[in-house]
Design an enzyme around this catalytic site. Structure first.
Site, PDB file in Angstrom:
ATOM      1  CE1 TYR A  63      -3.569  -2.378  -0.171  1.00  0.00           C
ATOM      2  CE2 TYR A  63      -3.987  -2.056   2.154  1.00  0.00           C
ATOM      3  CZ  TYR A  63      -4.318  -2.642   0.960  1.00  0.00           C
ATOM      4  OH  TYR A  63      -5.399  -3.486   0.876  1.00  0.00           O
ATOM      5  CG  LEU A 220     -19.035   2.826   0.623  1.00  0.00           C
ATOM      6  CD1 LEU A 220     -18.569   4.134   1.245  1.00  0.00           C
ATOM      7  CD2 LEU A 220     -20.552   2.682   0.758  1.00  0.00           C
ATOM      8  N   GLY A 222     -15.558   1.569  -4.343  1.00  0.00           N
ATOM      9  CA  GLY A 222     -14.493   2.520  -4.595  1.00  0.00           C
ATOM     10  C   GLY A 222     -14.999   3.930  -4.835  1.00  0.00           C
ATOM     11  N   GLY A 223     -16.165   4.244  -4.263  1.00  0.00           N
ATOM     12  CA  GLY A 223     -16.774   5.565  -4.446  1.00  0.00           C
ATOM     13  C   GLY A 223     -17.675   5.657  -5.656  1.00  0.00           C
ATOM     14  CG  PHE A 226     -20.845   8.181  -3.157  1.00  0.00           C
ATOM     15  CD1 PHE A 226     -21.909   8.241  -2.281  1.00  0.00           C
ATOM     16  CD2 PHE A 226     -19.705   7.497  -2.778  1.00  0.00           C
ATOM     17  CE1 PHE A 226     -21.847   7.634  -1.047  1.00  0.00           C
ATOM     18  CE2 PHE A 226     -19.635   6.881  -1.535  1.00  0.00           C
ATOM     19  CZ  PHE A 226     -20.704   6.945  -0.675  1.00  0.00           C
ATOM     20  CG  ASP A 230     -23.857   3.132 -15.179  1.00  0.00           C
ATOM     21  OD1 ASP A 230     -24.542   2.130 -14.953  1.00  0.00           O
ATOM     22  OD2 ASP A 230     -23.016   3.569 -14.358  1.00  0.00           O
ATOM     23  CB  SER A 272     -13.061   7.450   4.418  1.00  0.00           C
ATOM     24  OG  SER A 272     -13.083   8.854   4.567  1.00  0.00           O
ATOM     25  N   GLY A 273     -10.184   8.594   5.223  1.00  0.00           N
ATOM     26  CA  GLY A 273      -9.494   9.259   6.313  1.00  0.00           C
ATOM     27  C   GLY A 273     -10.383  10.238   7.056  1.00  0.00           C
TER      28      GLY A 273
END
Length: 307
Positions: A63, A220, A222-223, A226, A230, A272-273
């Site tokens: 990472y 989620l 990878g975002g 939101f 499509d 998330s941070g």
């Protein structure tokens, strides 16, 4: 924003009977380099996670171009008392092309005993700890030898360097083949309303049968939940939003609750941070979706009614 009741802020879950216990929500650290936090901010972030009952922190050696474990370790060295209040998870078995490892001439997998041992030692050094609570093989390796992996895991456990072992992204058969040789704590797999394959390819069924809880990465999408433009993504987002409004909970909390409703007892990771985002994930552990609402989201996820 709705808050989780105080008595539900600290849910925990065993990954298998008599085995490792993790927080119900796991803090995924793969983006920590991007968060650009000074050491004091990293310590504060960890403290706030712990205050929410999120005591498990997920890493991998690769990472942040092999940098995240070191960043996290700097925080633990600055405040050593944090270590005994958490569970540390890491993964190994991928060799990236990196300026930090000029000897890697091609990106590839390596699950040889020698590499697993070296990787575990390096993770311990970077994190500044004497043991990992859980070590996972990051990806299935076409050249992996189950007996060799089990022997390496056994040695690491005997030496007290790793307490529990698991895998990530393994098929049902791959998991069961290694689990017959050494008990595995989990299989960490991708799952979300945008990626439902583990429900239908025997991954979750096999783990439920063995009484092993999977860990879930990218819950989620990878975002993408939101921002997908499509037609399918928009319809799915609307279905989740409709349920969220009906149960009076945040959108993200509903997604986490939808995942945790499964009988294989999935353990989702955050990415998330932002503490507010982690708080919403924890809130998802404080309520259970009605069966009809759960299937409304599944219908939107798959784009058709159940047969």
């Amino acid at each position: 924003m709705p808050q989780a009741p105080a008595e539900l802020l600290f849910p925990r879950i065993p990954t298998r009977e008599g085995g490792l216990e993790l927080s119900r929500i796991v803090a995924g650290m793969w983006r920590m380099v991007e968060w650009d936090m000074p050491v004091a901010a990293r310590i504060d972030f960890i403290e706030q996670c712990l205050a929410l009952g999120v005591t498990t922190f997920d890493h991998a050696d690769i990472y942040g171009n092999y940098g995240v474990e070191e960043l996290f370790g700097e925080a633990l060295r600055a405040q050593p008392s944090l270590r005994d209040r958490m569970e540390l998870v890491s993964k190994c078995g991928i060799k990236l092309l990196s300026n930090k490892h000029p000897g890697h001439s091609i990106q590839h997998y390596d699950t040889s005993a020698s590499h697993l041992m070296r990787s575990a030692e390096e993770s311990l050094r970077k994190l500044g700890t004497d043991r990992l609570d859980l070590l996972l093989i990051h990806r299935p390796d076409p050249l992996m030898e189950f007996d060799e992996i089990a022997a390496a895991f056994t040695r690491l456990k005997q030496d007290g360097k790793v307490l529990h072992f698991g895998v990530s992204n393994f098929t049902r058969h791959q998991f069961e083949s290694l689990n017959r040789r050494i008990p595995l704590a989990t299989n960490q797999v991708e799952f979300s309303p945008l990626h439902t394959a583990p429900m239908f390819d025997e991954t979750f069924d096999g783990l439920q049968d063995l009484g092993v809880a999977p860990m879930i990465w990218s819950p989620l999408g990878g975002g993408r939940l939101f921002g997908a433009q499509d037609e399918h993504g928009a319809a799915l987002r609307q279905a989740i939003q409709d349920v969220a409004e009906r149960v009076d909970k945040p959108f993200c909390s509903v997604v986490f609750a939808w995942i945790m409703r499964l009988p294989c007892r999935p353990i989702p990771l955050t990415g998330s941070g932002r503490i507010a985002a982690i708080r919403e994930a924890v809130l998802g552990a404080s309520f259970e979706l009605e069966r009809e609402d759960w299937f409304r989201i599944l219908r939107a996820a798959r784009g058709h009614e159940v047969a």
